[in-house]
Write an enzyme that holds these catalytic residues in place. Structure first.
Site, PDB file in Angstrom:
ATOM      1  N   LEU A  65       0.842  -1.201   0.000  1.00 60.19           N
ATOM      2  CA  LEU A  65       0.000   0.000   0.000  1.00 60.19           C
ATOM      3  C   LEU A  65       0.876   1.251   0.000  1.00 60.19           C
ATOM      4  O   LEU A  65       2.067   1.195   0.302  1.00 60.19           O
ATOM      5  CB  LEU A  65      -0.905  -0.041   1.239  1.00 60.19           C
ATOM      6  CG  LEU A  65      -1.881  -1.223   1.256  1.00 60.19           C
ATOM      7  CD1 LEU A  65      -2.439  -1.461   2.649  1.00 60.19           C
ATOM      8  CD2 LEU A  65      -3.004  -1.013   0.244  1.00 60.19           C
ATOM      9  N   PRO A  66       0.287   2.430  -0.303  1.00 64.06           N
ATOM     10  CA  PRO A  66       1.116   3.623  -0.465  1.00 64.06           C
ATOM     11  C   PRO A  66       1.853   4.079   0.802  1.00 64.06           C
ATOM     12  O   PRO A  66       3.048   4.368   0.745  1.00 64.06           O
ATOM     13  CB  PRO A  66       0.122   4.695  -0.923  1.00 64.06           C
ATOM     14  CG  PRO A  66      -1.019   3.939  -1.516  1.00 64.06           C
ATOM     15  CD  PRO A  66      -1.097   2.654  -0.752  1.00 64.06           C
ATOM     16  N   THR A  96       6.338   0.694   2.047  1.00 65.62           N
ATOM     17  CA  THR A  96       7.340   1.516   2.748  1.00 65.62           C
ATOM     18  C   THR A  96       6.572   2.526   3.589  1.00 65.62           C
ATOM     19  O   THR A  96       5.887   3.392   3.042  1.00 65.62           O
ATOM     20  CB  THR A  96       8.235   2.270   1.740  1.00 65.62           C
ATOM     21  OG1 THR A  96       8.894   1.309   0.921  1.00 65.62           O
ATOM     22  CG2 THR A  96       9.266   3.122   2.467  1.00 65.62           C
ATOM     23  N   LYS A 171      15.296   0.145   5.392  1.00 66.70           N
ATOM     24  CA  LYS A 171      14.882   0.770   4.124  1.00 66.70           C
ATOM     25  C   LYS A 171      15.164   2.273   4.142  1.00 66.70           C
ATOM     26  O   LYS A 171      15.695   2.847   3.194  1.00 66.70           O
ATOM     27  CB  LYS A 171      13.394   0.476   3.917  1.00 66.70           C
ATOM     28  CG  LYS A 171      12.707   1.241   2.824  1.00 66.70           C
ATOM     29  CD  LYS A 171      12.899   0.618   1.474  1.00 66.70           C
ATOM     30  CE  LYS A 171      12.266   1.501   0.391  1.00 66.70           C
ATOM     31  NZ  LYS A 171      12.620   1.092  -0.943  1.00 66.70           N
ATOM     32  N   LYS A 246       9.574  10.968  -0.570  1.00 67.49           N
ATOM     33  CA  LYS A 246       8.760  10.283   0.454  1.00 67.49           C
ATOM     34  C   LYS A 246       9.687   9.580   1.460  1.00 67.49           C
ATOM     35  O   LYS A 246       9.522   9.719   2.673  1.00 67.49           O
ATOM     36  CB  LYS A 246       7.838   9.251  -0.212  1.00 67.49           C
ATOM     37  CG  LYS A 246       7.099   8.380   0.778  1.00 67.49           C
ATOM     38  CD  LYS A 246       6.454   7.155   0.166  1.00 67.49           C
ATOM     39  CE  LYS A 246       6.049   6.192   1.264  1.00 67.49           C
ATOM     40  NZ  LYS A 246       5.493   4.929   0.794  1.00 67.49           N
TER      41      LYS A 246
HETATM   42  P1  NAD Z   1       0.937   2.417  -6.260  1.00 68.98           P
HETATM   43  O1  NAD Z   1       0.332   3.708  -5.906  1.00 68.98           O
HETATM   44  O2  NAD Z   1       1.212   2.070  -7.688  1.00 68.98           O
HETATM   45  O3  NAD Z   1       0.046   1.211  -5.647  1.00 68.98           O
HETATM   46  C1  NAD Z   1      -0.647   1.264  -4.432  1.00 68.98           C
HETATM   47  C2  NAD Z   1      -1.973   0.518  -4.632  1.00 68.98           C
HETATM   48  O4  NAD Z   1      -2.651   0.448  -3.382  1.00 68.98           O
HETATM   49  C3  NAD Z   1      -2.907   1.227  -5.605  1.00 68.98           C
HETATM   50  O5  NAD Z   1      -3.287   0.312  -6.639  1.00 68.98           O
HETATM   51  C4  NAD Z   1      -4.100   1.637  -4.730  1.00 68.98           C
HETATM   52  O6  NAD Z   1      -5.345   1.594  -5.421  1.00 68.98           O
HETATM   53  C5  NAD Z   1      -4.031   0.584  -3.632  1.00 68.98           C
HETATM   54  N1  NAD Z   1      -4.712   0.974  -2.399  1.00 68.98           N
HETATM   55  C6  NAD Z   1      -4.604   2.129  -1.703  1.00 68.98           C
HETATM   56  N2  NAD Z   1      -5.389   2.083  -0.590  1.00 68.98           N
HETATM   57  C7  NAD Z   1      -5.997   0.865  -0.616  1.00 68.98           C
HETATM   58  C8  NAD Z   1      -6.925   0.223   0.239  1.00 68.98           C
HETATM   59  N3  NAD Z   1      -7.400   0.827   1.347  1.00 68.98           N
HETATM   60  N4  NAD Z   1      -7.337  -1.022  -0.073  1.00 68.98           N
HETATM   61  C9  NAD Z   1      -6.877  -1.632  -1.198  1.00 68.98           C
HETATM   62  N5  NAD Z   1      -6.007  -1.081  -2.064  1.00 68.98           N
HETATM   63  C10 NAD Z   1      -5.578   0.164  -1.760  1.00 68.98           C
HETATM   64  O7  NAD Z   1       2.299   2.326  -5.408  1.00 68.98           O
HETATM   65  P2  NAD Z   1       3.561   1.361  -5.660  1.00 68.98           P
HETATM   66  O8  NAD Z   1       4.556   2.043  -6.537  1.00 68.98           O
HETATM   67  O9  NAD Z   1       3.064  -0.002  -5.998  1.00 68.98           O
HETATM   68  O10 NAD Z   1       4.215   1.379  -4.193  1.00 68.98           O
HETATM   69  C11 NAD Z   1       3.656   0.616  -3.126  1.00 68.98           C
HETATM   70  C12 NAD Z   1       4.595   0.731  -1.929  1.00 68.98           C
HETATM   71  O11 NAD Z   1       5.892   0.244  -2.298  1.00 68.98           O
HETATM   72  C13 NAD Z   1       4.806   2.163  -1.431  1.00 68.98           C
HETATM   73  O12 NAD Z   1       4.864   2.154  -0.037  1.00 68.98           O
HETATM   74  C14 NAD Z   1       6.151   2.562  -2.041  1.00 68.98           C
HETATM   75  O13 NAD Z   1       6.828   3.536  -1.289  1.00 68.98           O
HETATM   76  C15 NAD Z   1       6.878   1.232  -2.033  1.00 68.98           C
HETATM   77  N6  NAD Z   1       7.937   1.087  -3.029  1.00 68.98           N
HETATM   78  C16 NAD Z   1       7.750   1.485  -4.311  1.00 68.98           C
HETATM   79  C17 NAD Z   1       8.773   1.332  -5.249  1.00 68.98           C
HETATM   80  C18 NAD Z   1       8.584   1.746  -6.684  1.00 68.98           C
HETATM   81  O14 NAD Z   1       9.580   1.826  -7.423  1.00 68.98           O
HETATM   82  N7  NAD Z   1       7.365   2.002  -7.139  1.00 68.98           N
HETATM   83  C19 NAD Z   1      10.004   0.769  -4.854  1.00 68.98           C
HETATM   84  C20 NAD Z   1      10.162   0.337  -3.537  1.00 68.98           C
HETATM   85  C21 NAD Z   1       9.118   0.499  -2.629  1.00 68.98           C
END
Ligand code: NAD
Length: 296
Positions: A65-66, A96, A171, A246
């Site tokens: 999740l975000p 994260t 992290k 972030k």
């Molecule tokens: P994203 O925004 O693409 O995905 C998050 C998903 O969560 C979305 O599809 C959203 O609809 C869903 N969501 C939000 N609230 C929800 C709820 N209450 N119930 C169900 N679904 C819900 O983000 P991401 O890039 O996939 O990143 C996810 C996590 O991973 C974050 O914490 C980010 O910091 C971490 N991260 C991302 C990366 C990257 O390169 N994108 C790398 C390492 C870590």
């Protein structure tokens, strides 16, 4: 093969869930975005109607999740996973998030008879797709041992970093190093250019001298020396400046709690915040070199 609930099917969660399906696990998936759910159903997962439906009658639940507020709501809110999943369920949160949210959620889960780890990842969308993520895990030895076979289907390097929340600590520390070193490398390459030293020559020297670091040798912010780096595709991410900001803000929060000065971490956060203020936070974080060049 295990029954697994997967909640949060975004840029990272989508491909991670797909790798679990490919490995033969039985997945029940939920996301607020219907399109993300149908893409996984096409890949062989079962659609859940809600987060708690995804967690019903499964052995494991993975969340991606975000931010901390989303994790708190999904686990500890009304109808949250902690009040609805069966005792003994193993929760794996790979988002994260801030360290207090991770620790409080894990404590609440354990109190309710579940097992939980924080397991944030490094490796980006490419690593999620290839199943080569690095997992940094916080939680008990027993929880780590239970979750490890599942993590191994999504990642290559799985580290136990210690007690609950220590995955998030690892992290935040790692990404602070990355954010700071990228700025240092960018400053050096711009200074070199202005003084008549081309990027390839500086790279050839520094990559074998004491200035060597990952931000230079694997992800050089100057176009040319590292063909795969975002510098060669107009700084399209990769790992966006918004994501870096972030993580640096999480480091700021953590430094206040720990009463530990992180002056370069603070300065790095301010520089990426300038990218955000200029509306350029969608660029790769190595695009910070454009700020230093005066192009942003
Ligand atoms: P994203 O925004 O693409 O995905 C998050 C998903 O969560 C979305 O599809 C959203 O609809 C869903 N969501 C939000 N609230 C929800 C709820 N209450 N119930 C169900 N679904 C819900 O983000 P991401 O890039 O996939 O990143 C996810 C996590 O991973 C974050 O914490 C980010 O910091 C971490 N991260 C991302 C990366 C990257 O390169 N994108 C790398 C390492 C870590």
């Amino acid at each position: 093969m295990a029954a697994i609930g997967f909640i949060g099917l975004g840029n990272m969660g989508g491909p991670m869930a797909r790798n679990l399906v490919k490995a033969g696990h039985k997945l029940k998936v939920f996301d607020l975005a219907a399109g993300a759910v149908s893409a996984l159903v096409e890949a062989g997962a079962e659609k859940a109607e809600s987060a708690c439906d995804a967690a019903r009658d499964v052995e494991f639940v993975v969340t991606m999740l975000p931010a901390g507020e989303h994790v708190r709501a999904v686990y500890m809110g009304e109808d949250g996973l902690i009040s609805s999943a069966r005792k003994g369920t193993v929760f794996i949160d790979s988002s994260t998030i801030d360290i207090p949210s991770a620790r409080e959620t894990i404590a609440a889960a354990e109190q309710a008879g579940m097992t939980m780890i924080d397991a944030p990842v490094s490796g980006g969308v490419g690593g999620a797709e290839a199943g080569t993520l690095t997992f940094m895990v916080g939680g008990t030895e027993e929880a780590f041992a239970k979750a490890k076979p599942i993590l191994e289907k999504m990642g290559k390097n799985i580290f136990h970093a210690g007690a609950a929340g220590n995955g998030q600590v690892a992290k935040v520390c790692n990404n602070m190093i990355l954010g700071i070193t990228m700025i240092g490398v960018s400053e050096a390459f711009v200074l070199g250019e202005k003084l008549g030293l081309d990027a390839q020559t500086l790279f050839d020297i520094s990559s074998t001298a004491s200035g060597q670091c990952w931000s230079m040798t694997s992800y050089c912010p100057a176009p040319g020396p590292v063909p795969a780096s975002p510098a060669n595709r107009n700084y399209q991410p990769g790992f966006s400046a918004a994501m870096m900001l972030k993580d640096l803000r999480l480091a700021q929060d953590a430094s206040k709690t720990a009463r530990t000065p992180i002056p370069l971490g603070a300065q790095a956060a301010q520089l990426y915040a300038l990218m955000e203020a200029a509306g350029e936070e969608g660029l790769d974080f190595s695009g910070i070199i454009k700020l230093i060049r005066g192009e942003i």
